[in-house]
Design a protein around this motif. Structure first.
Motif, short mmCIF file in Angstrom:
data_model
loop_
_atom_site.label_atom_id
_atom_site.label_comp_id
_atom_site.label_asym_id
_atom_site.label_seq_id
_atom_site.Cartn_x
_atom_site.Cartn_y
_atom_site.Cartn_z
N GLU A 64 57.63 -30.26 107.92
CA GLU A 64 57.15 -31.61 108.34
C GLU A 64 56.20 -31.79 109.34
O GLU A 64 56.05 -30.87 110.15
CB GLU A 64 58.35 -32.18 109.17
CG GLU A 64 58.62 -33.74 109.30
CD GLU A 64 57.58 -34.05 110.23
OE1 GLU A 64 57.77 -33.48 111.36
OE2 GLU A 64 56.84 -34.95 109.89
N LEU A 65 55.31 -32.59 108.96
CA LEU A 65 53.87 -32.42 109.80
C LEU A 65 53.98 -33.56 110.95
O LEU A 65 54.53 -34.69 110.31
CB LEU A 65 52.74 -32.50 108.81
CG LEU A 65 52.92 -31.39 107.68
CD1 LEU A 65 51.75 -31.76 106.69
CD2 LEU A 65 53.14 -30.34 108.40
N HIS A 180 58.47 -35.09 119.98
CA HIS A 180 58.53 -35.57 118.67
C HIS A 180 59.24 -34.66 117.81
O HIS A 180 60.16 -35.07 116.95
CB HIS A 180 57.05 -36.02 117.90
CG HIS A 180 57.26 -36.67 116.61
ND1 HIS A 180 57.15 -37.93 116.19
CD2 HIS A 180 57.10 -35.75 115.41
CE1 HIS A 180 57.32 -37.76 114.87
NE2 HIS A 180 57.33 -36.58 114.37
N HIS A 184 62.94 -34.36 115.98
CA HIS A 184 63.34 -34.04 114.33
C HIS A 184 64.58 -33.11 114.44
O HIS A 184 65.54 -33.18 113.59
CB HIS A 184 62.32 -33.34 113.49
CG HIS A 184 61.33 -34.33 113.15
ND1 HIS A 184 61.53 -35.62 112.55
CD2 HIS A 184 59.93 -34.29 113.25
CE1 HIS A 184 60.51 -36.04 112.31
NE2 HIS A 184 59.31 -35.31 112.57
ZN LIG Z 1 57.55 -35.86 112.41
#
Ligand SMILES: [Zn+2]
Length: 300
Positions: A64-65, A180, A184
């Motif tokens: 996930e970037l 951020h 996740h």
């Molecule tokens: Zn993300």
């Protein structure tokens, strides 16, 4: 952000160059633990867990970037003197370890208030390339969270790129990036990511992108929730929230695409537009309520 002198997380692994410029790890994670809990009462994590699990949650790109597939470009290797690098590295290590510790305190508190236990994620600092349980990643991918090993991966040179290439400067822009990714992790613990990963397999790429946007915006909102509690502790300085909002803006899908190719392809968005990312971060900041972060049952 007033971070100096505060507790540093012991969950940081330094995998930057074996004995290279950055020297050995092991400096992070000071022994002193200052028990600061950022929890407020009645945040309703149970509520949000139910709400999120019940909602339509779908997979996430294992790698996930933070800011959209591949558009980050290859961060050119900075060449500085060894002294400067080492010093900067120490400072950076201390900073990211402190921010991670602050997220631990906040999320421990939020989970605890609901009778749940927060399992803290680990953070891996790497340079150039790293091996994760989600595969091999390079610095060009940007920071990411791997649910398979519950680790946040970060090449801290990304922060230079964030500043110089993306025009998002300031320590709180960097803190937002970490928060951020930790968001996740919270999604992983609450069952959102596993669900998303499972369901995306039967979705078209466009559908999966649309769902990915909701997952990403929620992580932005969770980052905002963290910022809210950090502010309540008196750690935010003037301009900090703006730094995070600016970062959210600079890495919106539309802004990134305009910058890289001159036009936008909304179907390919998987993180949300600048306006969306700003707005969901802001929602989290406002009241620090997880229930304000339901990106699955509300228009985004
Ligand atoms: Zn993300």
């Amino acid at each position: 952000m007033q971070w100096r002198g505060r507790r540093q997380s012991s969950n940081v692994e330094d995998r930057r160059g074996g004995g290279g410029m950055f020297g050995g790890g092991g400096r992070m994670g000071g022994p002193m633990r200052i028990p600061v809990r950022g929890a407020g009462g009645g945040l309703g994590i149970t509520g949000i867990i139910i709400l999120l699990i019940a909602a339509w949650i779908f997979g996430i790109n294992p790698l996930e970037l933070l800011s959209g597939g591949g558009s980050l470009g290859g961060g050119g290797g900075q060449t500085q003197s060894r002294t400067v690098d080492t010093k900067a590295s120490d400072e950076m290590t201390q900073f990211v370890s402190t921010v991670l510790a602050e997220t631990e305190d906040t999320w421990n508190g939020i989970f605890q208030a609901e009778g749940q236990t927060y399992k803290e994620p680990r953070m891996v600092l790497f340079s150039r390339q790293v091996q994760s349980a989600c595969g091999t990643a390079s610095s060009a991918s940007g920071p990411f969270y791997c649910p398979n090993d519950q680790r946040v991966y970060l090449d801290t040179t990304f922060f230079q790129q964030l500043d110089q290439q993306f025009g998002a400067s300031g320590d709180f822009a960097q803190a937002y990036v970490i928060a951020h990714e930790v968001g996740h992790h919270v999604q992983n613990l609450t069952g959102i990511l596993p669900r998303f990963n499972q369901m995306r397999q039967s979705m078209s790429p466009e559908e999966a992108n649309r769902m990915s946007v909701r997952v990403e915006l929620q992580a932005d909102c969770f980052a905002g929730v963290w910022a809210h509690y950090t502010d309540q502790k008196g750690l935010l300085e003037k301009g900090d929230v703006e730094e995070a909002l600016n970062a959210a803006t600079q890495i919106g899908d539309d802004t990134l695409q305009k910058r890289s190719q001159g036009y936008v392809v909304p179907d390919s968005f998987n993180h949300g537009t600048s306006a969306q990312r700003r707005s969901w971060f802001q929602r989290g900041v406002q009241n620090g309520r997880l229930s304000d972060c339901d990106t699955f049952n509300n228009p985004v």
